[in-house]
Design a protein around this motif. Sequence first.
Motif, short mmCIF file in Angstrom:
data_model
loop_
_atom_site.label_atom_id
_atom_site.label_comp_id
_atom_site.label_asym_id
_atom_site.label_seq_id
_atom_site.Cartn_x
_atom_site.Cartn_y
_atom_site.Cartn_z
N GLU A 68 -1.89 4.38 12.02
CA GLU A 68 -2.73 3.74 11.04
C GLU A 68 -4.16 3.95 11.70
OE1 GLU A 68 1.32 1.31 11.36
OE2 GLU A 68 -0.14 2.68 12.72
N SER A 75 0.79 -1.12 0.05
CA SER A 75 0.15 -0.02 -0.17
C SER A 75 1.04 1.18 -0.13
CB SER A 75 -0.72 -0.06 1.20
OG SER A 75 -1.67 1.10 1.26
N SER A 76 0.32 2.45 0.44
CA SER A 76 1.17 3.51 0.32
C SER A 76 0.90 4.57 1.34
CB SER A 76 0.81 4.26 -1.18
OG SER A 76 1.44 5.62 -1.15
N SER A 77 1.74 5.42 1.73
CA SER A 77 1.47 6.43 2.53
C SER A 77 0.43 7.54 2.24
CB SER A 77 2.77 7.05 3.16
OG SER A 77 3.44 7.91 1.99
N GLU A 86 -5.33 -2.10 0.00
CA GLU A 86 -4.83 -2.49 1.05
C GLU A 86 -6.34 -3.16 1.98
OE1 GLU A 86 -5.20 0.94 4.36
OE2 GLU A 86 -3.40 0.70 3.22
N ASN A 107 2.19 0.85 8.93
CA ASN A 107 3.22 1.55 8.13
C ASN A 107 4.65 0.88 7.93
OD1 ASN A 107 1.23 3.76 8.17
ND2 ASN A 107 2.10 4.80 10.06
N ARG A 118 2.17 0.03 4.22
CA ARG A 118 1.93 1.45 3.91
C ARG A 118 3.46 1.95 3.64
NH1 ARG A 118 -3.30 3.65 7.29
NH2 ARG A 118 -4.88 2.61 6.17
N LYS A 168 -4.68 2.58 -3.97
CA LYS A 168 -3.99 1.90 -3.10
C LYS A 168 -4.74 1.57 -1.58
CE LYS A 168 0.03 0.92 -4.70
NZ LYS A 168 0.52 -0.55 -4.72
N TYR A 169 -5.65 2.58 -1.29
CA TYR A 169 -6.60 2.44 -0.32
C TYR A 169 -7.43 1.26 -0.70
CZ TYR A 169 -9.78 3.03 3.54
OH TYR A 169 -10.44 2.95 4.85
#
Length: 320
Positions: free
Chosen positions: A135, A120-122, A153, A239, A171, A149-150
């Motif tokens: 998170e 996923s991604s920040s 996940e 994360n 993430r 990406k959301y």
Amino acid sequence: MTSYLVTGVAGFIGSSLARHLLERDHTVYGLDNLETGLESNLEDLTGNSNFEFINGDLRNEDDVRGAVADARYVLHQGAVPSVPRSVEDPVLSTEANCTGTANLISAAHEADVEKIVVASSSSVYGPTEVSPKREDLPANPVSPYALTKYFTERLAVQASEFYDLDSVALRYFNVFGPHQNPEGDYAAVIPKFINLMLEGEQPVIYGDGTQSRDFTYIDNVIQANLNAIESDATGVALNAGCGDSFTINTLVDELNGILGTEIEPIYDDPRPGDVPHSKADISKARDLIDYEPAVSFREGLERTVEHFADDQTILEHADD
């Protein structure tokens, strides 16, 4: 010997993961359609008898089923990256990242895969002023890429509930390191800046350079993936960063210090979809997967500069 499927294996993170697994004598099946991945990232992998490259597309169900059939674990890195690219072509990003992940999770369930870890991604946090990012913050994806990406996940997290498939979403926070592509409009900032500054050229900063990032060296991300596989954690998003952040202006200063140069950046208008600040709270990953980043920002920069400098030396000698 354990078998892994690494999707997006011709990409920077995928090839780095595959390289690490092969060095430890695991079997690696690597899936990639080579649309954004580079064949050069596979050169040192294809000669290994424990590696099998599968030229296939995550959007093709048959390709995915074939790739996952003999894998015990899946490390899902395959995606169309880049916020600007997703703004220009949201359909491509959505099909590759969302439909592709849905295909993979379905196939992994059918094949009785033990665990899947997805990238996923920040960027899912969006422009929230809360720092560091935890998170439990509400997601606020402000670009098509972040939205995909959301979705990615959430599919992974739900897989543990609906399909009894152990899953972890990581993430990532601004991953960098050797073998990352420095070329093109969508290149990540660190390899692009290093490549330019090695040539004595000025890097372009979009905005005033005070935006900050939790730059995370590739070895830390590899550790997070393997710790997630080996842990009991499932149905969670975590994360994967360093828990620190640096401005883009500081990045240029650090690179000048490593290179022994005094190159000034060029400033341009901010890009749509970029978030101003990004810093990870990694306490949950510490607790659940025993994650502790081992390589600092400065050390990672030094290793990455050395890699690109060596590459340039090789190219210069090749032209002699």
